[in-house]
Design an enzyme around this catalytic site. Structure first.
Site, mmCIF file in Angstrom:
data_model
loop_
_atom_site.group_PDB
_atom_site.id
_atom_site.type_symbol
_atom_site.label_atom_id
_atom_site.label_comp_id
_atom_site.label_asym_id
_atom_site.label_seq_id
_atom_site.Cartn_x
_atom_site.Cartn_y
_atom_site.Cartn_z
ATOM 1 N N ASP A 78 0.832 -1.203 0.000
ATOM 2 C CA ASP A 78 0.000 0.000 0.000
ATOM 3 C C ASP A 78 0.866 1.252 0.000
ATOM 4 O OD1 ASP A 78 0.920 -0.086 2.604
ATOM 5 O OD2 ASP A 78 -1.062 -0.282 3.529
ATOM 6 N N LYS A 147 -0.800 -9.712 2.523
ATOM 7 C CA LYS A 147 -0.189 -9.179 3.741
ATOM 8 C C LYS A 147 -1.201 -8.337 4.480
ATOM 9 C CE LYS A 147 2.819 -5.698 3.790
ATOM 10 N NZ LYS A 147 2.189 -4.767 4.790
ATOM 11 N N GLU A 149 -1.700 -6.071 8.451
ATOM 12 C CA GLU A 149 -1.027 -5.532 9.623
ATOM 13 C C GLU A 149 -1.643 -6.066 10.909
ATOM 14 O OE1 GLU A 149 0.371 -1.245 7.664
ATOM 15 O OE2 GLU A 149 -0.980 -1.261 9.407
ATOM 16 N N GLU A 215 8.918 -3.806 10.948
ATOM 17 C CA GLU A 215 9.279 -2.474 10.447
ATOM 18 C C GLU A 215 9.612 -1.531 11.592
ATOM 19 O OE1 GLU A 215 7.768 1.061 7.420
ATOM 20 O OE2 GLU A 215 6.558 -0.761 7.642
#
Length: 298
Positions: A78, A147, A149, A215
């Protein structure tokens, strides 16, 4: 992941697979190229202790370049919102945009495992919404995995997708879709936050995720998470000890303007190269140097 914002010097570019992995047909980078990489290949690489690269991609032509270079996993992130669609954050990116660009990346590749991001608002309502949108990416775009989050907060979504046969990559640490709540800063520095991140990573693994992106996580914490999991970890600003490394390709190749964070290493200066080409073309046109007779028809 978001494209980065402190400029690093350009580094020498590696043009083709080389080293021991180029001689091993099982290797993710430089190995056999007669089929698509699968999540089982990533699990086998973890067992071998093999490190591997991942890049973002958003169009067929760029994806084909990375595929030819031997990059085994491409993420249609994204981050397209920032570096291709002109948004300030990843939050506005829609399922339609992800689906269109994911399909383009799949069409531009022959070997890479293509992972499609589930954008903000496409899975937060619950498992059924996540399944509906993930199924769309698999059926319409042809991605090999998705994917999303979150660890514990996305547990039920991950479990349902995996039970339906859709491989899931989890994303922990800085989660850009939550940037309005957490800001853009390193995650997991306090003991409480570090314990929560480890717990989230194990929850994602137990739910069936095949890999975890970390991350903006302290290097020691990322190393601890990597040691504690039997699935691969993919670092971005998470130090050298994760199983894989990923960068937003426009950051890596020097196309992103402005300041870049310290974890970005630039391997080219495409913004300068493209700008120079555009100026040379413009000067040729305004000065009468293009087109010449060899560029014309009689």
């Amino acid at each position: 992941m978001t494209p980065a914002q402190s400029v690093q010097p350009a580094q020498p570019e590696t043009s083709a697979p080389s080293g021991p992995s180029a001689q091993n047909p099982r290797s993710l980078y430089g190995g056999a190229q007669n089929r698509r990489i699968t999540v089982r290949d990533l699990a086998a690489a973890k067992e071998r202790g093999e490190k591997w690269p991942m890049l973002t991609a958003y169009d067929a032509m760029t994806a084909s370049v990375f595929d030819d270079a031997g990059i085994p996993v491409l993420l249609v992130g994204d981050s397209m919102g920032n570096c291709h669609l002109g948004y300030e954050t990843t939050v506005p990116v829609t399922m339609d945009e992800i689906a269109i660009l994911s399909a383009a990346v799949v069409r531009g590749t022959r070997r890479a495992l293509v992972v499609g991001d589930l954008p903000f608002g496409s899975y937060q309502e619950g498992p059924e919404q996540a399944l509906r949108n993930a199924t769309r990416l698999v059926k319409e775009a042809g991605v090999g995995a998705v994917k999303l989050e979150g660890g514990e907060r996305s547990l039920r979504q991950t479990e349902l997708l995996v039970s339906a046969g859709i491989p899931v990559m989890s994303h922990l640490g800085l989660t850009p879709q939550s940037v309005n709540a957490m800001g853009y800063r390193v995650q997991g520095r306090s003991d409480e936050d570090a314990h929560r991140l480890v717990r989230d990573a194990k929850a994602a693994q137990d739910a069936g995720a095949f890999a975890v992106v970390l991350e903006l996580v302290p290097a020691e914490l990322a190393a601890e998470v990597t040691r504690s999991l039997h699935i691969p970890t993919v670092g971005i600003g998470a130090g050298p000890d994760t199983d894989a490394q990923v960068l937003v390709w426009t950051d890596m190749a020097g196309l992103t303007p402005g300041r870049l964070p310290r974890f970005v290493k630039q391997y080219a200066q495409l913004r300068e190269t493209l700008g120079g080409a555009a100026k040379a073309f413009a000067e040729d046109v305004t000065g009468g140097g293009f087109p010449q007779p060899e560029h014309s028809f009689s």
